[in-house]
Design a protein around this motif. Structure first.
Motif, PDB file in Angstrom:
ATOM      1  N   ALA A 130      34.197  -9.209  14.320  1.00 55.36           N
ATOM      2  CA  ALA A 130      35.143  -8.228  14.867  1.00 55.36           C
ATOM      3  C   ALA A 130      34.407  -6.969  15.316  1.00 55.36           C
ATOM      4  O   ALA A 130      34.715  -6.389  16.367  1.00 55.36           O
ATOM      5  N   GLY A 131      33.428  -6.541  14.511  1.00 51.87           N
ATOM      6  CA  GLY A 131      32.662  -5.351  14.873  1.00 51.87           C
ATOM      7  C   GLY A 131      31.889  -5.545  16.165  1.00 51.87           C
ATOM      8  O   GLY A 131      31.876  -4.656  17.033  1.00 51.87           O
ATOM      9  N   MET A 132      31.250  -6.710  16.308  1.00 51.37           N
ATOM     10  CA  MET A 132      30.491  -6.962  17.535  1.00 51.37           C
ATOM     11  C   MET A 132      31.419  -7.072  18.742  1.00 51.37           C
ATOM     12  O   MET A 132      31.103  -6.574  19.830  1.00 51.37           O
ATOM     13  N   GLY A 133      32.571  -7.724  18.534  1.00 51.76           N
ATOM     14  CA  GLY A 133      33.510  -7.855  19.648  1.00 51.76           C
ATOM     15  C   GLY A 133      34.065  -6.521  20.095  1.00 51.76           C
ATOM     16  O   GLY A 133      34.135  -6.233  21.304  1.00 51.76           O
ATOM     17  N   LEU A 134      34.448  -5.677  19.149  1.00 48.92           N
ATOM     18  CA  LEU A 134      34.980  -4.362  19.505  1.00 48.92           C
ATOM     19  C   LEU A 134      33.889  -3.474  20.113  1.00 48.92           C
ATOM     20  O   LEU A 134      34.157  -2.668  21.007  1.00 48.92           O
ATOM     21  N   GLY A 135      32.649  -3.639  19.610  1.00 55.37           N
ATOM     22  CA  GLY A 135      31.539  -2.895  20.219  1.00 55.37           C
ATOM     23  C   GLY A 135      31.316  -3.319  21.653  1.00 55.37           C
ATOM     24  O   GLY A 135      31.025  -2.474  22.531  1.00 55.37           O
ATOM     25  N   LEU A 136      31.453  -4.613  21.924  1.00 49.92           N
ATOM     26  CA  LEU A 136      31.301  -5.104  23.300  1.00 49.92           C
ATOM     27  C   LEU A 136      32.395  -4.551  24.208  1.00 49.92           C
ATOM     28  O   LEU A 136      32.136  -4.193  25.372  1.00 49.92           O
ATOM     29  N   ILE A 137      33.599  -4.479  23.683  1.00 46.39           N
ATOM     30  CA  ILE A 137      34.698  -3.899  24.462  1.00 46.39           C
ATOM     31  C   ILE A 137      34.382  -2.446  24.819  1.00 46.39           C
ATOM     32  O   ILE A 137      34.617  -1.989  25.949  1.00 46.39           O
ATOM     33  N   TYR A 138      33.841  -1.725  23.829  1.00 48.93           N
ATOM     34  CA  TYR A 138      33.502  -0.317  24.057  1.00 48.93           C
ATOM     35  C   TYR A 138      32.447  -0.178  25.163  1.00 48.93           C
ATOM     36  O   TYR A 138      32.553   0.686  26.051  1.00 48.93           O
ATOM     37  N   LEU A 139      31.435  -1.061  25.133  1.00 54.35           N
ATOM     38  CA  LEU A 139      30.352  -0.966  26.120  1.00 54.35           C
ATOM     39  C   LEU A 139      30.811  -1.371  27.517  1.00 54.35           C
ATOM     40  O   LEU A 139      30.305  -0.849  28.525  1.00 54.35           O
TER      41      LEU A 139
END
Length: 324
Positions: free
Chosen positions: A175-184
């Protein structure tokens, strides 16, 4: 298993489950708070998984206290089934949560496609949440796994809790990596997916874990239904009992092995080929049990003296009515 070993197992289970209970309660509170502050359904689902973990650990502590108790008036076959019941319904509750999360995520995606814009994500609270929860999940997994090893790898409860902590950690990391990808990528070519990126992550996470939880549910349900144990365990039990049966000189007609929680029920259908006293039957039964227990910890042997393997023959009613 000696009384000292049983007491040591209970102590380790109780200590590990107490840590699991408070650890999951902390993660549930953190997940619900961080999900509210960040408008993230993925984090909210992560917190709900931890809430189920808290309730499960609370229930597991009560169950583990009586698992090694012998038969009594209330439970003539003992309390081993409670562990299988726990595993089954914990897995079922997690599957229910997965279904709820998938439904909510699908609704958000549908609403977005029909023109409704969801609340934007607030990324500030997420960094601290994912770092803290990831470390907590790892600590819980290490605690449960070590306790499971120390108890001889015989506690299904500890094994399930270790797996749940590991999967909770993986879910949190994903979830953290996915949300970080959304942010980027929020201002890039995939920026159009950013409003529903959180819901897409929930769907992916649920698809990742549903097989694991369904497998746990099927395994627990199989034990409660009395399904035969694995061929490898049956072969181990047969090898362990062979010396006592050969020494007695009779014929092994059939045998079955069923797993129930941390115990095994080994049923032996045996024709001694000679008249035999009750005392001799008891002696042989105990020898078989002593042979099985090092191979299948918690194994109990039920010895049937019979001419027939497992099922009565089709003409048994006629035989029963025939004078001796």
């Amino acid at each position: 298993m000696t009384s000292a070993a049983i007491q040591d197992t209970r102590t380790r289970e109780a200590r590990s489950l107490t840590i699991a209970m408070w650890g999951n309660l902390f993660m549930a509170a953190a997940g619900l708070l961080a999900g509210f502050l960040s408008n993230s359904g993925a984090i909210m689902v992560d917190g709900l998984f931890s809430m189920i973990g808290f309730l499960s650990a609370l229930l597991a502590r009560r169950i583990s206290r009586k698992l090694d108790a012998g038969p009594d008036r209330l439970r003539p076959y003992g309390y081993a089934a409670d562990e299988a019941i726990f595993v089954t319904f914990r897995s079922l509750s997690l599957l229910g949560l997965v279904l709820f999360a998938v439904t909510a995520a699908a609704k958000n995606i549908f609403d977005y496609m029909t023109g409704s814009v969801p609340e934007p994500l607030i990324f500030g609270p997420m960094i601290g949440y994912f770092s803290l929860i990831g470390a907590t999940c790892f600590a819980l997994w290490a605690t449960h796994y070590r306790a499971w090893l120390k108890t001889g790898r015989k506690s299904d409860i500890l094994q399930l809790e270790a797996r749940a902590a590991a999967f909770d950690g993986l879910i949190t990391a994903a979830a953290g990596m996915g949300l970080g990808l959304i942010y980027l990528l929020r201002d890039g070519p995939l920026g159009g997916l950013a409003p529903i990126g959180d819901s897409l992550i929930v769907l992916l996470l649920c698809l990742t874990v549903v097989g694991q939880y369904y497998g746990g549910f099927r395994a627990g349900l199989s034990e409660l239904a009395g399904v035969t144990a694995s061929p490898e365990r049956i072969a181990r039990a047969r090898r362990a009992m062979r010396p006592a049966l050969v020494a007695d000189g009779g014929k092994l007609l059939d045998m079955s092995v069923m797993k129930l929680g941390r115990s095994f029920q080994v049923t032996v259908y045996y024709d001694p080929g000679r008249p035999i006293t009750a005392e001799q039957i008891d002696t042989l039964n105990l020898r078989l049990q002593h042979g099985v227990q090092p191979t299948l910890p918690g194994g109990e042997v039920l010895l049937f003296i019979t001419r027939y393997p497992r099922r009565w023959p089709g003409n048994m009613p006629a035989l029963a009515g025939t004078p001796g």
